[in-house]
Design a protein around this motif. Structure first.
Motif, short mmCIF file in Angstrom:
data_model
loop_
_atom_site.label_atom_id
_atom_site.label_comp_id
_atom_site.label_asym_id
_atom_site.label_seq_id
_atom_site.Cartn_x
_atom_site.Cartn_y
_atom_site.Cartn_z
N TYR A 1 0.83 -1.20 0.00
CA TYR A 1 0.00 0.00 0.00
C TYR A 1 0.87 1.25 0.00
O TYR A 1 1.95 1.26 0.58
CB TYR A 1 -0.89 0.04 1.26
CG TYR A 1 -1.56 -1.27 1.60
CD1 TYR A 1 -0.87 -2.26 2.30
CD2 TYR A 1 -2.87 -1.53 1.23
CE1 TYR A 1 -1.48 -3.47 2.61
CE2 TYR A 1 -3.49 -2.73 1.53
CZ TYR A 1 -2.77 -3.69 2.22
OH TYR A 1 -3.38 -4.89 2.52
N TYR B 1 -2.94 0.72 -3.99
CA TYR B 1 -2.52 -0.50 -3.34
C TYR B 1 -2.36 -1.61 -4.39
O TYR B 1 -2.77 -1.45 -5.55
CB TYR B 1 -3.50 -0.91 -2.24
CG TYR B 1 -4.89 -1.29 -2.72
CD1 TYR B 1 -5.84 -0.30 -2.98
CD2 TYR B 1 -5.26 -2.61 -2.87
CE1 TYR B 1 -7.11 -0.62 -3.41
CE2 TYR B 1 -6.53 -2.95 -3.29
CZ TYR B 1 -7.45 -1.95 -3.55
OH TYR B 1 -8.72 -2.29 -3.96
N ALA C 1 3.33 0.43 3.10
CA ALA C 1 3.06 -0.66 4.02
C ALA C 1 2.89 -1.95 3.24
O ALA C 1 2.55 -1.94 2.05
CB ALA C 1 1.80 -0.38 4.84
N SER D 1 1.32 -6.15 3.97
CA SER D 1 0.51 -6.86 4.96
C SER D 1 0.46 -8.35 4.69
O SER D 1 0.67 -8.82 3.57
CB SER D 1 -0.91 -6.29 4.99
OG SER D 1 -1.61 -6.61 3.81
N GLN E 1 -0.74 -4.87 8.99
CA GLN E 1 0.11 -4.04 8.14
C GLN E 1 1.39 -3.63 8.86
O GLN E 1 1.37 -3.27 10.02
CB GLN E 1 -0.65 -2.79 7.69
CG GLN E 1 -1.77 -3.09 6.69
CD GLN E 1 -2.21 -1.88 5.91
OE1 GLN E 1 -1.55 -0.85 5.91
NE2 GLN E 1 -3.32 -2.00 5.20
#
Lengths: 115, 117
Positions: free
Chosen positions: A33, A48, A92, A94, A104
């Motif tokens: 992201y 994202y 980020a 995840s 995340q």
């Protein structure tokens, strides 16, 4: 274990210049992201990616482009920087734990000023 | 669309005391996740605690606990025995649950917490 690494950490641009922010993660996460953080507004999602070769728009995508050519890298591009893009940018990645929901992990951020 | 609201821009607390940060959210979803993130002056975002909406038991993590009120759509963070290292901005965040979940977080505006010696 480096986690999520963003480069550069600081950058100053002139209006109309272009640049690319690089995000790299070494955790083999599928999802990545890009967020921007502005005073009084929290973090807002720009774009994202749910896997290599895929990208999707977030809440504030205008003026930005992204690419995910390799699983570990997620690039954010500004083609023609504007003063409104002065912000702190966070990347980020995840993963999905056994208990459900994504966790995340964030990079340290890039502070960008557009003059 | 989901929204997250933190109505306290700034708060302060004396070291060793307890403080509660407020968060409310709006959603039509029945299952979802809620998070509190900490952002110290270093700017690094750190996950503090996570709550799953379908679990009635409030999450706890050492000195950090939440008061999750699903009907009221409220998710407050309690910090006990506050320490100087707790000084940071705290963000409340929402994540959808289910097959459409791509892990996207929706953040509140943040609350700046100052712990005073």
């Amino acid at each position: 274990n480096a986690g999520v690494t963003q480069t550069p950490k600081f950058r100053v641009l002139k209006t109309g210049q272009s640049m690319t922010l690089l995000c790299a993660q070494d955790m083999n996460h599928e999802y990545m992201y890009w967020y921007r953080q502005d005073p009084g507004m929290g973090l807002r999602l720009i774009h994202y990616s749910v896997g290599e070769g895929t990208t999707a728009k977030g809440e504030v995508p205008d003026g930005y482009n992204v690419s995910r050519l390799k699983k570990q890298n997620f690039l954010l591009g500004l083609e023609s920087a504007a003063p409104s893009q002065t912000s702190v940018y966070f990347c980020a990645s995840s993963y999905y734990p056994p208990t459900g929901g994504y966790i995340q992990y964030f990079g340290a951020g890039t502070r960008l000023s557009v003059l | 669309a989901q929204t997250v609201t933190q109505s306290q821009p700034e708060m302060s607390v004396q070291e060793a005391e307890t403080v509660t940060l407020s968060c409310t959210y709006d959603t039509s979803e029945n299952n979802y996740y809620l998070f509190w993130y900490k952002q110290p002056p270093s700017r690094q975002m750190i996950l503090v605690i996570r709550q799953e909406a379908y679990k009635q038991q409030n999450a706890t993590e050492n000195r950090f606990s939440v008061n999750f009120q699903k009907a009221a759509k409220s998710f407050s963070l309690k910090i006990s025995d506050s320490q100087l290292g707790d000084t940071a901005m705290y963000f409340c965040a929402f994540m959808k649950h289910g097959s459409s979940n791509t892990g996207k977080l929706i953040f509140g505006q943040g609350t700046t917490l100052q712990v005073k010696p």
